[in-house]
Design a protein around this motif. Structure first.
Motif, PDB file in Angstrom:
ATOM      1  N   VAL A 153      29.509  34.450  41.023  1.00 45.53           N
ATOM      2  CA  VAL A 153      31.185  34.751  40.504  1.00 45.53           C
ATOM      3  C   VAL A 153      30.676  35.844  39.299  1.00 45.53           C
ATOM      4  N   VAL A 154      31.954  36.749  39.531  1.00 45.53           N
ATOM      5  CA  VAL A 154      32.215  38.009  38.352  1.00 45.53           C
ATOM      6  C   VAL A 154      32.428  37.156  37.043  1.00 45.53           C
ATOM      7  N   ASP A 155      31.751  37.789  35.828  1.00 45.87           N
ATOM      8  CA  ASP A 155      32.541  37.105  34.748  1.00 45.87           C
ATOM      9  C   ASP A 155      33.791  37.307  34.469  1.00 45.87           C
ATOM     10  N   GLN A 156      34.624  36.171  34.339  1.00 43.49           N
ATOM     11  CA  GLN A 156      36.001  36.352  34.428  1.00 43.49           C
ATOM     12  C   GLN A 156      36.487  36.986  32.985  1.00 43.49           C
ATOM     13  N   GLY A 157      35.995  36.822  31.544  1.00 38.01           N
ATOM     14  CA  GLY A 157      36.144  37.595  30.557  1.00 38.01           C
ATOM     15  C   GLY A 157      36.154  38.956  31.070  1.00 38.01           C
ATOM     16  N   TRP A 158      35.133  39.455  31.245  1.00 44.12           N
ATOM     17  CA  TRP A 158      34.696  40.904  31.573  1.00 44.12           C
ATOM     18  C   TRP A 158      35.659  41.559  32.558  1.00 44.12           C
ATOM     19  N   TRP A 159      35.927  40.800  33.595  1.00 44.59           N
ATOM     20  CA  TRP A 159      36.905  41.173  34.597  1.00 44.59           C
ATOM     21  C   TRP A 159      38.351  41.393  34.188  1.00 44.59           C
ATOM     22  N   GLU A 160      38.770  40.494  33.314  1.00 42.46           N
ATOM     23  CA  GLU A 160      40.166  40.598  32.570  1.00 42.46           C
ATOM     24  C   GLU A 160      40.242  41.914  31.979  1.00 42.46           C
ATOM     25  N   SER A 161      39.363  42.678  31.512  1.00 36.39           N
ATOM     26  CA  SER A 161      39.666  43.789  31.015  1.00 36.39           C
ATOM     27  C   SER A 161      39.141  45.161  31.583  1.00 36.39           C
ATOM     28  N   ALA A 162      38.123  44.934  32.551  1.00 38.63           N
ATOM     29  CA  ALA A 162      37.481  45.896  33.104  1.00 38.63           C
ATOM     30  C   ALA A 162      38.403  46.903  33.846  1.00 38.63           C
ATOM     31  N   ALA A 163      38.328  48.332  33.518  1.00 34.92           N
ATOM     32  CA  ALA A 163      39.045  49.242  34.105  1.00 34.92           C
ATOM     33  C   ALA A 163      39.073  49.226  35.906  1.00 34.92           C
ATOM     34  N   CYS A 164      37.718  48.969  36.242  1.00 38.94           N
ATOM     35  CA  CYS A 164      37.600  48.905  37.844  1.00 38.94           C
ATOM     36  C   CYS A 164      38.261  47.754  38.491  1.00 38.94           C
ATOM     37  N   TYR A 165      38.868  46.816  37.792  1.00 38.41           N
ATOM     38  CA  TYR A 165      39.314  45.737  38.674  1.00 38.41           C
ATOM     39  C   TYR A 165      40.857  45.682  38.283  1.00 38.41           C
ATOM     40  N   GLN A 166      41.421  46.838  37.662  1.00 34.51           N
ATOM     41  CA  GLN A 166      42.965  46.747  37.314  1.00 34.51           C
ATOM     42  C   GLN A 166      43.684  46.493  38.811  1.00 34.51           C
ATOM     43  N   TYR A 167      43.203  47.257  39.831  1.00 34.75           N
ATOM     44  CA  TYR A 167      43.850  47.110  41.038  1.00 34.75           C
ATOM     45  C   TYR A 167      43.830  45.600  41.521  1.00 34.75           C
ATOM     46  N   ALA A 168      42.747  44.774  41.117  1.00 34.56           N
ATOM     47  CA  ALA A 168      43.024  43.313  41.381  1.00 34.56           C
ATOM     48  C   ALA A 168      43.613  42.673  40.436  1.00 34.56           C
ATOM     49  N   ARG A 169      44.032  42.888  39.298  1.00 34.08           N
ATOM     50  CA  ARG A 169      44.915  42.461  38.266  1.00 34.08           C
ATOM     51  C   ARG A 169      46.443  42.475  38.724  1.00 34.08           C
ATOM     52  N   VAL A 170      46.597  43.811  39.189  1.00 37.27           N
ATOM     53  CA  VAL A 170      47.949  44.037  39.563  1.00 37.27           C
ATOM     54  C   VAL A 170      48.477  43.247  40.804  1.00 37.27           C
ATOM     55  N   GLY A 171      47.128  43.101  41.681  1.00 39.19           N
ATOM     56  CA  GLY A 171      47.248  42.329  43.102  1.00 39.19           C
ATOM     57  C   GLY A 171      47.668  40.680  42.541  1.00 39.19           C
ATOM     58  N   ARG A 172      46.968  40.160  41.365  1.00 38.79           N
ATOM     59  CA  ARG A 172      47.388  39.124  40.814  1.00 38.79           C
ATOM     60  C   ARG A 172      48.637  38.826  40.472  1.00 38.79           C
ATOM     61  N   LYS A 173      48.945  39.797  39.434  1.00 37.92           N
ATOM     62  CA  LYS A 173      50.604  39.825  39.036  1.00 37.92           C
ATOM     63  C   LYS A 173      51.230  39.458  39.994  1.00 37.92           C
ATOM     64  N   HIS A 174      51.076  40.481  40.967  1.00 42.80           N
ATOM     65  CA  HIS A 174      52.494  40.408  42.045  1.00 42.80           C
ATOM     66  C   HIS A 174      52.444  39.134  42.671  1.00 42.80           C
ATOM     67  N   ALA A 175      51.017  38.650  42.971  1.00 40.75           N
ATOM     68  CA  ALA A 175      51.010  37.256  43.795  1.00 40.75           C
ATOM     69  C   ALA A 175      51.767  36.222  42.973  1.00 40.75           C
ATOM     70  N   GLU A 176      51.375  36.366  41.830  1.00 39.78           N
ATOM     71  CA  GLU A 176      51.708  35.010  40.971  1.00 39.78           C
ATOM     72  C   GLU A 176      53.307  35.163  40.721  1.00 39.78           C
ATOM     73  N   ARG A 177      53.870  36.394  40.555  1.00 40.61           N
ATOM     74  CA  ARG A 177      55.235  36.469  40.420  1.00 40.61           C
ATOM     75  C   ARG A 177      56.102  36.026  41.535  1.00 40.61           C
ATOM     76  N   SER A 178      55.333  36.022  42.692  1.00 39.93           N
ATOM     77  CA  SER A 178      55.935  35.523  44.065  1.00 39.93           C
ATOM     78  C   SER A 178      55.728  33.997  44.375  1.00 39.93           C
ATOM     79  N   GLY A 179      54.817  33.374  43.424  1.00 39.08           N
ATOM     80  CA  GLY A 179      54.443  32.044  43.470  1.00 39.08           C
ATOM     81  C   GLY A 179      53.453  31.832  44.364  1.00 39.08           C
ATOM     82  N   PHE A 180      52.633  32.917  44.777  1.00 40.58           N
ATOM     83  CA  PHE A 180      51.239  32.588  45.665  1.00 40.58           C
ATOM     84  C   PHE A 180      50.309  31.989  44.875  1.00 40.58           C
ATOM     85  N   PRO A 181      49.306  31.072  45.518  1.00 37.44           N
ATOM     86  CA  PRO A 181      48.062  30.892  44.679  1.00 37.44           C
ATOM     87  C   PRO A 181      47.034  32.041  44.731  1.00 37.44           C
ATOM     88  N   PHE A 182      46.446  32.444  43.613  1.00 46.84           N
ATOM     89  CA  PHE A 182      45.678  33.574  43.813  1.00 46.84           C
ATOM     90  C   PHE A 182      44.393  32.854  43.223  1.00 46.84           C
TER      91      PHE A 182
END
Ligand code: FDA
Length: 497
Positions: A153-182
């Protein structure tokens, strides 16, 4: 060489074939692997082995004169272009109702895939492989497969601020705002290497968008894992650019295996025959399904039963994009290796991987590959007039997959006030419903074979790839294909050799 005799012959070098080769060799059996694709171990004129995803060349596609990208366009610009015909790495194999993408080369699908290494939730396993003991799988074979594949698994701490996973964090934000398990999803990319790519200290691969046509660095594909260990035994010999066309009883319990040698233009340069005591079909769901269907229909393997060619599914694959607001950019730099998904399997029958769209420009798009619960199953059959195997999948059979994906994305769009992208799969088309990356079935376990992959009617013939799995795994399939192969080969070595 023509006329040789081998103890065990393996058709195909993907997940199933690689497991078989390693375990047989370690048990002292000499193994010959036959692979229709290239060995992908030599750099081209640009100094790289593999072509970049955004700049396809002759290396990209299997024997095509024009590319056939999964995404047909972008902002109104078509993506496909002419390329020289070559035994390239990605096959977009067209059947009547679906295009099936597959890896071609030593390592099979591991060369081209996204590396997402997902073990199904245990509660979903009985529907995936009903005749297999789940305790054994989750206690022994899934752990064995994950360890041997180098899943991490990717290091979560690194992932949280890595520019290259901004798309995934946007995906998480939208999933969680709609109440889906991410959920964060493991993978076989070398995550330390990825961090070094981001730091600019090593040549970029995932951060250069490499995936569909191979990764020049970073990915732990089968040639770096199972196949490297198989080679180290000294008992495994691989013949690339050889395509098996027939397996027939040879008397004395052995089989005659006929193969065509290809040049890189796809022409047949030689036809060879060898005999083998045991033959393992590991040509992938489509390769094995087609081969067995033809060999049964033409009377070459008359003992095969009526389940051959049946139970084929697309793992419910369907793609879509969403158009985000300007305040939700997904980033100009996107790692090509996905790390996360939205798990609405229980409530809506869909698991959606948050996929990259590595175009190098800000797209304001979120892109998803959904794996859905789709009940439709197709069958391969032999079209004698056309002299080829056909698949009866219907394009309309994707509707349950679209409906399942909508349980996630209609809700997110309503919550965010956003819409679907209509430029990715042809003008005004929302759903990528014309393809699959995850073909499964065609020689289903405990139906076309016994409960360990022994083909009925012909002792010494085995199936050991994705064709054993009846059409759906609820998540990305290669960990399950690998774990099932580990389970089956252990039994076969213990009892049949
Ligand atoms: P696989 O297809 O790997 O290997 C079969 C081999 O047999 C091939 O190398 C083929 O060339 C060869 N062959 C076929 N016919 C032959 C013949 N007649 N003679 C000789 N050789 C022959 N899965 C996942 O879990 N996570 C992911 O992230 C992804 N992502 C992904 C992206 C893309 C673009 C694709 C195309 C696929 C994926 N997958 C995936 C799917 C995954 O790669 C796939 O399920 C496995 O590779 C299937 O493993 P098998 O061992 O069944 O066959």
């Amino acid at each position: 060489p023509d006329g040789a005799h081998v103890a065990a012959l393996v058709i195909g070098t993907g997940y199933g074939g690689s497991v078989a080769a390693l375990r047989l060799a370690r048990a002292g059996v000499d193994v010959h692997m036959i692979e229709m694709g290239m060995s992908w171990d030599t750099a081209g004129p640009d100094g790289r082995i593999f072509a970049n995803t955004t700049r396809p060349d002759h290396r990209s596609f299997w024997l095509r004169t024009r590319t056939k990208q999964p995404l047909s366009g972008f902002l109104g610009f078509p993506l496909d272009k002419d390329v020289p015909r070559y035994t390239g790495i990605l096959d977009a194999e067209e059947f009547g109702g679906i295009t099936v993408y597959q890896g071609r080369g030593v390592g099979g699908g591991s060369l081209v895939n996204g590396g997402m290494a997902v073990t199904p939730r245990r509660e979903n396993f009985p529907a995936v492989l009903p005749s297999v003991d789940a305790d054994e799988m989750y206690d022994v074979y899934y752990p064995r497969a994950n360890a041997a594949l180098g899943v991490g698994v990717v290091d979560q701490g690194w992932w949280e601020s890595a520019a290259c996973y901004q798309y995934a964090r946007v995906g998480r934000k939208h999933a969680e705002r709609s109440g889906f398990p991410f959920v964060m999803v493991p993978g076989v990319y070398d995550w330390d290497y990825l961090e070094q790519e981001a730091a600019g200290t090593v040549p970029a691969s995932a951060l250069a968008g490499e995936v569909l046509f191979g990764n020049n660095h970073g990915k732990k594909s089968l040639p770096k894992t199972y196949l490297a260990r198989a080679a180290a035994t000294g008992r495994v010999f691989v013949s690339p650019l050889h395509k098996v066309t027939s397996v027939a009883p040879a008397g004395g319990g052995a089989y005659t295996v006929v193969m065509e040698q290809l040049n890189t233009g796809g022409d047949v340069t030689a036809v060879k025959a060898v005999t083998a005591d045991k033959v393992f079909f590991a040509a992938g769901s489509v390769g094995t399904g087609k081969l067995l269907t033809r060999l049964k229909a033409t009377g070459v393997l008359p003992g095969l039963n009526g389940e051959i060619g049946r139970g084929w599914g697309d793992n419910g694959n369907v793609m879509c994009g969403r158009a985000n607001h300007m305040w939700d950019p997904t980033g100009t730099l996107q790692a090509s290796m996905p790390t996360a998904g939205i798990d609405n399997w229980r409530a809506g029958g869909a698991f959606a991987e948050v996929a990259p769209l590595p175009t190098g420009i800000e797209t304001y798009a979120s892109f998803y590959l959904s794996i859905t619960r789709n009940p439709h199953r197709a069958a391969f059959s032999w079209d004698a007039a056309a002299g080829k195997v056909v698949l009866d999948w219907q394009t309309s059979w994707k509707q349950p997959s679209i409906d399942a994906a909508r349980t996630i994305f209609d809700r997110i769009n309503a919550k965010e006030g956003t819409i679907y992208r209509t430029d990715l799969f042809g003008a005004y088309k929302i759903w990528g419903d014309h393809l699959t990356y995850h073909p499964l079935g065609g020689a289903v376990l405990n139906r076309a074979t016994d409960n360990y992959g022994r083909l009925h009617g012909h002792p010494g013939l085995y199936v050991i790839d994705g064709s054993l799995i009846p059409g759906n795994t609820s998540v990305n399939p290669f960990v399950t294909i690998t774990a099932l192969a580990e389970r089956n080969i252990e039994k076969i070595i213990a009892t049949d050799l």
